[in-house]
Write an enzyme that holds these catalytic residues in place. Structure first.
Site, PDB file in Angstrom:
ATOM      1  CG  ASP A 106       3.464   4.353   0.845  1.00 14.13           C
ATOM      2  OD1 ASP A 106       4.462   4.692   0.026  1.00 14.13           O
ATOM      3  OD2 ASP A 106       2.077   4.603   0.382  1.00 14.13           O
ATOM      4  CG  ASP A 123       4.625   6.372  -4.681  1.00 12.65           C
ATOM      5  OD1 ASP A 123       3.501   6.492  -4.701  1.00 12.65           O
ATOM      6  OD2 ASP A 123       5.447   5.967  -3.891  1.00 12.65           O
TER       7      ASP A 123
HETATM    8  C1  DX5 Z   1       3.444   9.230  -0.905  1.00 10.51           C
HETATM    9  C2  DX5 Z   1       3.653   7.761  -1.038  1.00 10.51           C
HETATM   10  C3  DX5 Z   1       2.577   7.216  -2.075  1.00 10.51           C
HETATM   11  C4  DX5 Z   1       1.168   7.807  -1.888  1.00 10.51           C
HETATM   12  C5  DX5 Z   1       0.304   7.232  -2.958  1.00 10.51           C
HETATM   13  O1  DX5 Z   1       4.203   9.385  -0.030  1.00 10.51           O
HETATM   14  O2  DX5 Z   1       4.777   7.215  -1.006  1.00 10.51           O
HETATM   15  O3  DX5 Z   1       2.861   5.750  -2.186  1.00 10.51           O
HETATM   16  O4  DX5 Z   1       0.557   7.107  -0.777  1.00 10.51           O
HETATM   17  O5  DX5 Z   1      -0.850   8.009  -2.832  1.00 10.51           O
HETATM   18  P1  DX5 Z   1      -1.521   8.810  -4.039  1.00 10.51           P
HETATM   19  O6  DX5 Z   1      -1.816   8.123  -5.143  1.00 10.51           O
HETATM   20  O7  DX5 Z   1      -2.767   9.058  -3.140  1.00 10.51           O
HETATM   21  O8  DX5 Z   1      -0.769  10.191  -4.421  1.00 10.51           O
HETATM   22 ZN    ZN Z   2       5.033   5.185  -1.665  1.00 10.26          ZN
END
Ligand code: DX5
Ligand code: ZN
Length: 207
Positions: free
Chosen positions: A31, A170
């Site tokens: 990310d 996601d």
């Molecule tokens: C949110 C990100 C995700 C996130 C996923 O902005 O793009 O990739 O880190 O994490 P979880 O599974 O904790 O929602």
């Molecule tokens: Zn993400």
């Protein structure tokens, strides 16, 4: 179901990446946040590029950034499998072409409030569609249930256009919410995996 693990919620990235290397996660989801498209900002590329030492997994890069070309040029150096940009970002067409110029698979992400029709003009230029099931910007948020309908809508659209694309989702994915995203090809999961004691068990439960 492919599983891409996000380490956004990790407090010890080298350690967690080494642990993930022992698992069957298909990808490591990176990310990247610019502090403009979303409020948070991730570490500079020079720091992030060091993670490459700790993983032998293929990388799935998610750019939550307004202007993506600089980031694409950087992350292309890491030999990413996918680089995904947001349909809400600037110069989408040019930047999708830039990703493909590097022979990297391109993805288009859409925020929860963004309409599916907004991605239509870009479909010929993408390999993957990343459906955000939380507001982008941080890990550990609650899954937005309307995502289930959005995925259905995307499936219908792809059928209508006779296109085959990877659908990834996601945010907020865990063993409870996975039932809403069964029609996807890939799930991105962060805190559910990273905050557990047994990464492999969590990954298995998502497949
Ligand atoms: C949110 C990100 C995700 C996130 C996923 O902005 O793009 O990739 O880190 O994490 P979880 O599974 O904790 O929602
Ligand atoms: Zn993400």
């Amino acid at each position: 179901m492919l599983v891409s693990t996000s380490f956004l919620s990790s407090n010890n990235i080298p350690k967690d990446l080494q642990k993930l290397d022992e698992t069957k996660t298909d990808y490591i989801h990176i990310d990247v946040m610019d502090g403009k498209f979303v409020n948070n900002k991730t570490m500079p590329f020079i720091e992030m590029s060091k993670i490459y030492k700790y993983t032998s997994k293929r990388l799935d890069v998610h750019l939550m950034c307004e202007d993506t070309s600089k980031y694409i040029k950087d992350y292309a150096k890491l030999n990413a499998e996918f680089i995904t940009i947001h349909v809400e970002s600037n110069n989408v067409k040019e930047n999708l072409e830039l990703i493909r110029d590097y022979h990297i698979k391109s993805g288009i992400a859409l925020n929860p409030e963004t309409k599916v029709r907004d991605i239509i003009p870009y479909l010929p230029l993408v390999d993957l569609i990343l459906v955000m099931s939380v507001e982008p910007g941080k890990g550990g948020q609650e899954f937005i249930k309307e995502t289930e309908n959005k995925i259905k809508e995307i499936k219908i659209l792809l059928k209508e256009y006779k296109l085959n694309k990877i659908i990834s989702v996601d945010g907020g994915i865990n063993n409870e919410t996975r039932k809403y995203v069964k029609e996807c090809d890939m799930v991105v999961s962060g805190s559910y995996i990273i905050n557990s004691n047994d990464f492999e068990e969590q990954i298995d439960s998502l497949r």
